[in-house]
Design a protein around this motif. Structure first.
Motif, PDB file in Angstrom:
ATOM      1  N   ALA A  66      27.328 -47.113 -14.984  1.00 53.23           N
ATOM      2  CA  ALA A  66      27.974 -46.589 -13.779  1.00 53.23           C
ATOM      3  C   ALA A  66      28.028 -47.609 -12.654  1.00 53.23           C
ATOM      4  O   ALA A  66      27.060 -48.313 -12.378  1.00 53.23           O
ATOM      5  N   GLN A  67      29.192 -47.667 -12.002  1.00 54.68           N
ATOM      6  CA  GLN A  67      29.377 -48.383 -10.743  1.00 54.68           C
ATOM      7  C   GLN A  67      29.997 -47.366  -9.785  1.00 54.68           C
ATOM      8  O   GLN A  67      31.134 -46.927 -10.003  1.00 54.68           O
ATOM      9  N   ILE A  68      29.281 -47.006  -8.736  1.00 52.90           N
ATOM     10  CA  ILE A  68      29.696 -45.888  -7.897  1.00 52.90           C
ATOM     11  C   ILE A  68      29.414 -46.153  -6.424  1.00 52.90           C
ATOM     12  O   ILE A  68      28.748 -47.134  -6.074  1.00 52.90           O
ATOM     13  N   SER A  69      29.915 -45.254  -5.585  1.00 56.70           N
ATOM     14  CA  SER A  69      29.498 -45.222  -4.179  1.00 56.70           C
ATOM     15  C   SER A  69      29.150 -43.778  -3.835  1.00 56.70           C
ATOM     16  O   SER A  69      29.759 -42.837  -4.345  1.00 56.70           O
ATOM     17  N   VAL A  70      28.157 -43.628  -2.962  1.00 55.21           N
ATOM     18  CA  VAL A  70      27.632 -42.308  -2.587  1.00 55.21           C
ATOM     19  C   VAL A  70      27.632 -42.210  -1.060  1.00 55.21           C
ATOM     20  O   VAL A  70      27.233 -43.158  -0.377  1.00 55.21           O
ATOM     21  N   PRO A  71      28.071 -41.086  -0.501  1.00 52.60           N
ATOM     22  CA  PRO A  71      27.977 -40.918   0.951  1.00 52.60           C
ATOM     23  C   PRO A  71      26.527 -41.075   1.402  1.00 52.60           C
ATOM     24  O   PRO A  71      25.611 -40.529   0.775  1.00 52.60           O
ATOM     25  N   ASP A  72      26.329 -41.809   2.459  1.00 46.68           N
ATOM     26  CA  ASP A  72      24.977 -42.027   2.970  1.00 46.68           C
ATOM     27  C   ASP A  72      24.275 -40.703   3.238  1.00 46.68           C
ATOM     28  O   ASP A  72      23.078 -40.557   2.979  1.00 46.68           O
ATOM     29  N   ALA A  73      25.029 -39.721   3.711  1.00 45.83           N
ATOM     30  CA  ALA A  73      24.447 -38.408   4.032  1.00 45.83           C
ATOM     31  C   ALA A  73      23.943 -37.685   2.787  1.00 45.83           C
ATOM     32  O   ALA A  73      23.086 -36.802   2.882  1.00 45.83           O
ATOM     33  N   ASN A  74      24.472 -38.052   1.613  1.00 42.37           N
ATOM     34  CA  ASN A  74      24.091 -37.384   0.359  1.00 42.37           C
ATOM     35  C   ASN A  74      23.173 -38.237  -0.506  1.00 42.37           C
ATOM     36  O   ASN A  74      22.869 -37.854  -1.642  1.00 42.37           O
ATOM     37  N   PHE A  75      22.735 -39.380   0.017  1.00 43.00           N
ATOM     38  CA  PHE A  75      21.984 -40.304  -0.831  1.00 43.00           C
ATOM     39  C   PHE A  75      20.657 -39.705  -1.300  1.00 43.00           C
ATOM     40  O   PHE A  75      20.271 -39.867  -2.464  1.00 43.00           O
ATOM     41  N   ASP A  76      19.954 -39.016  -0.425  1.00 49.05           N
ATOM     42  CA  ASP A  76      18.678 -38.403  -0.818  1.00 49.05           C
ATOM     43  C   ASP A  76      18.899 -37.373  -1.920  1.00 49.05           C
ATOM     44  O   ASP A  76      18.118 -37.290  -2.879  1.00 49.05           O
ATOM     45  N   ALA A  77      19.958 -36.582  -1.777  1.00 50.21           N
ATOM     46  CA  ALA A  77      20.272 -35.577  -2.790  1.00 50.21           C
ATOM     47  C   ALA A  77      20.656 -36.245  -4.098  1.00 50.21           C
ATOM     48  O   ALA A  77      20.311 -35.764  -5.188  1.00 50.21           O
ATOM     49  N   PHE A  78      21.347 -37.370  -4.006  1.00 48.80           N
ATOM     50  CA  PHE A  78      21.737 -38.116  -5.210  1.00 48.80           C
ATOM     51  C   PHE A  78      20.492 -38.654  -5.920  1.00 48.80           C
ATOM     52  O   PHE A  78      20.366 -38.538  -7.154  1.00 48.80           O
ATOM     53  N   GLU A  79      19.578 -39.248  -5.163  1.00 51.72           N
ATOM     54  CA  GLU A  79      18.341 -39.761  -5.760  1.00 51.72           C
ATOM     55  C   GLU A  79      17.542 -38.646  -6.422  1.00 51.72           C
ATOM     56  O   GLU A  79      16.977 -38.827  -7.510  1.00 51.72           O
ATOM     57  N   LYS A  80      17.517 -37.487  -5.778  1.00 52.02           N
ATOM     58  CA  LYS A  80      16.803 -36.343  -6.350  1.00 52.02           C
ATOM     59  C   LYS A  80      17.453 -35.914  -7.660  1.00 52.02           C
ATOM     60  O   LYS A  80      16.762 -35.571  -8.624  1.00 52.02           O
ATOM     61  N   TYR A  81      18.785 -35.943  -7.687  1.00 51.14           N
ATOM     62  CA  TYR A  81      19.508 -35.591  -8.913  1.00 51.14           C
ATOM     63  C   TYR A  81      19.128 -36.549 -10.046  1.00 51.14           C
ATOM     64  O   TYR A  81      18.848 -36.127 -11.176  1.00 51.14           O
ATOM     65  N   ILE A  82      19.096 -37.854  -9.744  1.00 46.84           N
ATOM     66  CA  ILE A  82      18.738 -38.856 -10.751  1.00 46.84           C
ATOM     67  C   ILE A  82      17.309 -38.638 -11.237  1.00 46.84           C
ATOM     68  O   ILE A  82      17.030 -38.664 -12.444  1.00 46.84           O
ATOM     69  N   ASP A  83      16.390 -38.410 -10.304  1.00 43.15           N
ATOM     70  CA  ASP A  83      14.981 -38.219 -10.659  1.00 43.15           C
ATOM     71  C   ASP A  83      14.769 -36.992 -11.533  1.00 43.15           C
ATOM     72  O   ASP A  83      13.871 -36.985 -12.392  1.00 43.15           O
ATOM     73  N   ASN A  84      15.584 -35.956 -11.322  1.00 42.22           N
ATOM     74  CA  ASN A  84      15.422 -34.710 -12.070  1.00 42.22           C
ATOM     75  C   ASN A  84      16.255 -34.669 -13.349  1.00 42.22           C
ATOM     76  O   ASN A  84      16.216 -33.685 -14.085  1.00 42.22           O
ATOM     77  N   SER A  85      17.006 -35.733 -13.606  1.00 41.73           N
ATOM     78  CA  SER A  85      17.857 -35.771 -14.795  1.00 41.73           C
ATOM     79  C   SER A  85      17.078 -36.296 -16.000  1.00 41.73           C
ATOM     80  O   SER A  85      16.540 -37.412 -15.948  1.00 41.73           O
ATOM     81  N   PRO A  86      17.007 -35.559 -17.091  1.00 41.33           N
ATOM     82  CA  PRO A  86      16.311 -36.038 -18.290  1.00 41.33           C
ATOM     83  C   PRO A  86      16.907 -37.335 -18.827  1.00 41.33           C
ATOM     84  O   PRO A  86      16.188 -38.174 -19.377  1.00 41.33           O
ATOM     85  N   GLU A  87      18.214 -37.501 -18.639  1.00 38.00           N
ATOM     86  CA  GLU A  87      18.891 -38.691 -19.164  1.00 38.00           C
ATOM     87  C   GLU A  87      18.720 -39.914 -18.266  1.00 38.00           C
ATOM     88  O   GLU A  87      18.729 -41.048 -18.749  1.00 38.00           O
ATOM     89  N   LEU A  88      18.568 -39.712 -16.955  1.00 39.50           N
ATOM     90  CA  LEU A  88      18.590 -40.826 -16.008  1.00 39.50           C
ATOM     91  C   LEU A  88      17.286 -41.056 -15.259  1.00 39.50           C
ATOM     92  O   LEU A  88      17.148 -42.057 -14.559  1.00 39.50           O
ATOM     93  N   SER A  89      16.339 -40.156 -15.383  1.00 35.77           N
ATOM     94  CA  SER A  89      15.090 -40.254 -14.645  1.00 35.77           C
ATOM     95  C   SER A  89      14.403 -41.599 -14.875  1.00 35.77           C
ATOM     96  O   SER A  89      14.298 -42.082 -16.004  1.00 35.77           O
ATOM     97  N   GLY A  90      13.951 -42.212 -13.775  1.00 36.45           N
ATOM     98  CA  GLY A  90      13.215 -43.467 -13.866  1.00 36.45           C
ATOM     99  C   GLY A  90      14.086 -44.700 -13.879  1.00 36.45           C
ATOM    100  O   GLY A  90      13.565 -45.824 -13.843  1.00 36.45           O
ATOM    101  N   GLU A  91      15.395 -44.525 -13.914  1.00 36.39           N
ATOM    102  CA  GLU A  91      16.283 -45.691 -13.966  1.00 36.39           C
ATOM    103  C   GLU A  91      16.430 -46.317 -12.589  1.00 36.39           C
ATOM    104  O   GLU A  91      16.528 -45.621 -11.585  1.00 36.39           O
ATOM    105  N   ARG A  92      16.444 -47.649 -12.553  1.00 34.65           N
ATOM    106  CA  ARG A  92      16.588 -48.362 -11.293  1.00 34.65           C
ATOM    107  C   ARG A  92      18.025 -48.289 -10.800  1.00 34.65           C
ATOM    108  O   ARG A  92      18.975 -48.430 -11.577  1.00 34.65           O
TER     109      ARG A  92
END
Length: 342
Positions: A66-92
């Protein structure tokens, strides 16, 4: 819910350029087994759309790129989504180092055979037996070892505007093409330290395993690629061994890593490293163009293309009928029209 974009790209580009919304450009990848890539793709699109994510994502049985951009206002929610994803959790998450927030204007997620086109048969070798990952300080130390060979795993138009000191930069158009060429170039150096790097690390993940399979004894790779290297160099006050720009596959086309300009305008030969795409929709040639030539040629790669953009749109459409140049934007960079292309 419609799981793809339906708005004209020119409208979206204009909206992005006029937007004052702060966005953060990010890249990440993960080799993880996906049983149903299409189902995963559709769910990912729905979830990322809600978070306001733009960008380009490839999904395959072997993982996600993935190469993406995320609204700054949603970045915390995006990080939380990644952390809670079984497929993506722990990825830098590789955060861009030179970012104006104008990197992507829509969300596009595609299912592919592989997340990086490498042309390899993964069944013939252990893809998990990868090289040693090095952080920036470790990379610098090994790069200074006379027994080390540094290899750029990127394409010619990427290394042309920026690369590490003393690196081998193969004149190749694709990653797939580079693998056998590099192996042949280094066939008598299999006992040396093979130190590889790429933009964000993903190409080296597969290449390092492949070269170990092919008999290279000491294989190393830059962890997180050039993007993470630049961040560590800045935060830790390390020597920056990368000269020039890091080419990126989005609307920015590059992010500056050092003030060195190592390339030239392909039209006049003046020192410059600004990539652009020819404004002729029937060409879209990727090339380097200075401000003077951009004005003279109106953003085109040649007088011929400049003449075309002044034709009525109907005539332009006839000329390019049956020619799909859109997917070739990042695969070119070579033309007899360019007098100063190395």
């Amino acid at each position: 819910m419609i799981l793809h974009n339906r708005v004209n790209k020119d409208v979206l580009k204009e909206q992005l350029q006029n937007s004052t919304e702060k966005r953060i450009t990010i890249s990440f990848y993960k080799y993880v087994k996906l049983e149903n890539p299409q189902e995963y793709r559709d769910q990912l699109y729905a979830d990322f759309f809600k978070l306001g994510v733009y960008g380009r994502i490839y999904v395959a049985h072997e993982g996600i790129n993935a190469q993406i951009s995320v609204p700054d206002a949603n970045f915390d929610a995006f990080e939380k989504y990644i952390d809670n994803s079984p497929e993506l959790s722990g990825e830098r998450l590789n955060i861009a180092v030179d970012d104006n927030g104008k990197s992507f204007f829509k969300l596009k997620i595609q299912v592919r055979h592989k997340i990086v086109a490498d042309g390899l048969n993964d069944e013939t070798f252990d893809v998990t037996n990868r090289g040693v990952h090095l952080k920036a300080e470790e990379f610098n130390k090994l790069a200074s070892d006379p027994n080390t060979v540094i290899v750029d795993m990127r394409n010619h138009y990427e290394s042309e505007v920026g690369h590490f000191e003393n690196a081998i930069t193969p004149d190749v158009d694709t990653f797939k093409q580079s693998l056998p060429i590099i192996e042949d170039m280094l066939k008598d150096k299999k006992d040396k330290n093979l130190l590889m790097y790429c933009t964000g690390g993903i190409r080296c993940e597969k290449a390092s395993a492949y070269y170990k399979h092919r008999g290279f004894k000491n294989v190393f790779q830059l962890e997180g690629g050039i993007i993470e290297y630049a961040r560590q160099v800045k935060s830790q006050g390390l020597e920056n061994k990368f000269k020039g720009k890091n080419f990126v596959f989005d609307e920015r086309l590059g992010e500056r890593i050092s003030e060195d300009v190592i390339a030239v305008c392909h039209q006049c030969g003046q020192s410059d490293d600004t990539h652009t795409n020819c404004k002729n929709d029937g060409c879209h040639l990727l090339f380097i163009q200075c401000e003077k030539c951009a004005e003279e040629f109106e953003g085109c790669c040649s007088k011929e293309c400049q003449d075309v953009i002044h034709l009525p749109e109907e005539e332009q459409a006839k000329i390019r009928k049956g020619i799909n140049k859109g997917r070739q934007v990042f695969k070119k960079g070579r033309s007899e029209k360019l007098a100063f292309k190395k």
